[in-house]
Design an enzyme around this catalytic site. Structure first.
Site, mmCIF file in Angstrom:
data_model
loop_
_atom_site.group_PDB
_atom_site.id
_atom_site.type_symbol
_atom_site.label_atom_id
_atom_site.label_comp_id
_atom_site.label_asym_id
_atom_site.label_seq_id
_atom_site.Cartn_x
_atom_site.Cartn_y
_atom_site.Cartn_z
ATOM 1 N N GLY A 38 -3.387 1.010 -2.456
ATOM 2 C CA GLY A 38 -3.534 0.248 -3.690
ATOM 3 C C GLY A 38 -4.972 -0.138 -3.967
ATOM 4 N NE ARG A 66 1.334 -1.020 -4.655
ATOM 5 C CZ ARG A 66 0.535 -1.259 -3.618
ATOM 6 N NH1 ARG A 66 0.272 -0.290 -2.745
ATOM 7 N NH2 ARG A 66 -0.007 -2.448 -3.461
ATOM 8 C CB SER A 117 -3.188 -7.500 -7.320
ATOM 9 O OG SER A 117 -4.073 -7.097 -6.294
ATOM 10 C CB SER A 118 -7.475 -10.895 -5.809
ATOM 11 O OG SER A 118 -7.257 -10.208 -4.589
ATOM 12 C CG ASP A 261 -1.863 -8.421 2.584
ATOM 13 O OD1 ASP A 261 -0.887 -8.161 1.851
ATOM 14 O OD2 ASP A 261 -2.990 -7.922 2.407
ATOM 15 C CE LYS A 288 0.487 -7.706 -1.592
ATOM 16 N NZ LYS A 288 -0.997 -7.707 -1.582
ATOM 17 N NE ARG A 292 3.727 -5.498 2.343
ATOM 18 C CZ ARG A 292 2.403 -5.557 2.464
ATOM 19 N NH1 ARG A 292 1.763 -6.675 2.194
ATOM 20 N NH2 ARG A 292 1.724 -4.491 2.871
ATOM 21 N NE ARG A 336 -1.215 -6.111 5.117
ATOM 22 C CZ ARG A 336 -2.328 -6.013 5.853
ATOM 23 N NH1 ARG A 336 -2.267 -6.215 7.154
ATOM 24 N NH2 ARG A 336 -3.478 -5.716 5.297
ATOM 25 C CE LYS A 360 -1.862 0.476 2.490
ATOM 26 N NZ LYS A 360 -2.568 1.393 1.588
#
Length: 380
Positions: A38, A66, A117-118, A261, A288, A292, A336, A360
Site C-alpha cells: 500500500g 484498496r 490513511s496518513s 498496526d 489493510k 484485519r 502482521r 513484506k
C-alpha cells in the site's frame, strides 16, 4: 536528488526493495506493479503524477480492492491526468502525464479528510516542494496517524524541504530537495512482536532489542506505553532497549488511531494473558492487507478468545478461557497476522499457514525466532 547522499540501515523488507526496484525502472516502462504494498502504491502514484510519467500502475488482487480515490482526486486538482482502468476509486491506474501548471506565488490549497490513511497525506506532502507555489493541505475532521505526518515532515526537512505542520493545515513551500546522508532507525513495528514474546514468556523474562531510539517519530513507539500496561517494562540504553516482564494491569483501554498496526499484536496478547482490553481507533483496519478486524475475530475464536464489536467504533477483547493446543493460523496474505500470532508458541504448539507473508516487512522474522530459541519447522 542526484548523488551526494547515502541512506544507511535500509530495511531488507520486500516493500523497501520493491520501491527501490520500481524507482529504478526505465522511463520507457509501460507497467509498474506495486504488488501488495500500500505504501508503494500511494507514494508512487503521487511521484509518477508529479513527474508526468505515462504508465500503468497496478497491484495484486487485494491491492485492487484498496481505495485510492481520495489521493487520485487530489492529484487531479494538481493537474495530473489519471484514469481508472477497472473500478472507479481503485487501482489499477493509468497515468497519462500532467497538465503544465502556470507560475504561482501562493500554494495550491487542497482540502483532504484527516481520517484517511496518513499515507495519502504523506504522499501529497512529499510532492509539495515540486509544485510552482508549493502546497497547503487543509485536514478536515479527526486526523489519524498524526505521528506519521510529523515523521514525513521531519524527513522532508532533513532533505532540504520547507514544511510546517500547523495542526489543521500542513504547508509545504516550493524548494528543491537536497542530497543528505541519513541513518534509518530501528523499526518499532517489528519490535512490537518481541514485546509480545516477553509478555507471553515465563515470569521474569527479558530481552534486549538494539537500534531503537527513545525519541522517535514512529507512531508505533506507542508500544512502549501500551505494553507497560500488559506486563512489559522498557528501559532505554545507549544501544537500544531492554524489555522485562512485570505484572500487567487489571484492564486496559487503548485508542489505536495513531498506531493502527499495533492492534493485532496487542489484541492477541490481551486475549492470551486474560487482560480485558477495549480498543478504539480501528477504522483503517478493514482496508489493510486484509480486513484485519474480521481476521482477528476468526483466528482468536480458535483459541477461545474473541474480538467483540460493541458499536460506535469500540471493540472489546474479554477475559476468557484461552488455550494454545496446536491450532493453525490463517494469515490472509497479511504479514502482521503471522507475526501477531507467532508469539503464542510460547504457550503451546501452533502452525502459521503461508508464513512467507512476513517478507513484506520482516523477512528475517522466522530466522530470528530460531536464533532466540524457538523451534521453527517448515512444513511442506
Amino acid at each position: 536528488m542526484a548523488g551526494g547522499g547515502q541512506l544507511h540501515n535500509l530495511s531488507d523488507a520486500n516493500d523497501t526493495e520493491l520501491m527501490q526496484r520500481l524507482l529504478a525502472e526505465p522511463a520507457t516502462a509501460d507497467t509498474l506493479n506495486a504488488e501488495d504494498a500500500g505504501t508503494v502504491m500511494r507514494f508512487l502514484t503521487a511521484y509518477l503524477a508529479i513527474t508526468g510519467r505515462q504508465v500503468l500502475l497496478t497491484g495484486t488482487a487485494r491491492m485492487r480492492q484498496r481505495p485510492i480515490g481520495v489521493l487520485v482526486d487530489a492529484l487531479r486538482q494538481l493537474g495530473a491526468r489519471i484514469d481508472y482502468t477497472e473500478q472507479a476509486g481503485f487501482p489499477p491506474l493509468q497515468l497519462q502525464g500532467r497538465t503544465p501548471q502556470p507560475p504561482a506565488e501562493e500554494p495550491v490549497e487542497l482540502r483532504v479528510r484527516g481520517d484517511i490513511s496518513s499515507q495519502y497525506i504523506s504522499a501529497l506532502m512529499m510532492i509539495g516542494p515540486q509544485l510552482p507555489g508549493g502546497l497547503r493541505l487543509r485536514l478536515l475532521g479527526k486526523v489519524g496517524s498524526r505521528p506519521y505526518i510529523r515523521m514525513t515532515q521531519s524527513l522532508m526537512q532533513h532533505f532540504g524541504a520547507q514544511c510546517r505542520d500547523l495542526g489543521e493545515v500542513v504547508e509545504v513551500r516550493p524548494h528543491a530537495y537536497q542530497p543528505a546522508d541519513y541513518t534509518i532507525e530501528g523499526d518499532w513495528s517489528a519490535a512490537s512482536y518481541w514485546y509480545a514474546m516477553v509478555a507471553l514468556a515465563p515470569a521474569g523474562s527479558s530481552i534486549v532489542l538494539p537500534g531503537l531510539r527513545q525519541y522517535s517519530w514512529q507512531g508505533d513507539q506507542a508500544i512502549v506505553g501500551i505494553m507497560a500496561q500488559l506486563g512489559v517494562v522498557t528501559e532505554f540504553g545507549a544501544e537500544g532497549v531492554t524489555l522485562t516482564q512485570q505484572a500487567p494491569a487489571l484492564a486496559v483501554e487503548q485508542d489505536f488511531t495513531h498506531c493502527p498496526d499495533l492492534a493485532q499484536t496487542v489484541a492477541v496478547v490481551a486475549a492470551a494473558t486474560g487482560v480485558p482490553l477495549v480498543l478504539t481507533g480501528l477504522e483503517s483496519l478493514r482496508i489493510k492487507e486484509t480486513d484485519r478486524i474480521a481476521a482477528l475475530q476468526i483466528e482468536l475464536a480458535k483459541f477461545g478468545g474473541a474480538l467483540l464489536d460493541e458499536g460506535d467504533g469500540r471493540f472489546r477483547v474479554p477475559s476468557a478461557a484461552f488455550q494454545v493446543s496446536g491450532q493453525s493460523i490463517d494469515t490472509y496474505h497479511d504479514h502482521r497476522m503471522a507475526m501477531a500470532f507467532a508469539p503464542l508458541a510460547l504457550r503451546g504448539p501452533l502452525t502459521i499457514l503461508a508464513p512467507a507473508v512476513v517478507r513484506k516487512s520482516y523477512p528475517q522474522f522466522w530466522r530470528e525466532l530460531g536464533t532466540a530459541g524457538f523451534t521453527v519447522t517448515e512444513q511442506t
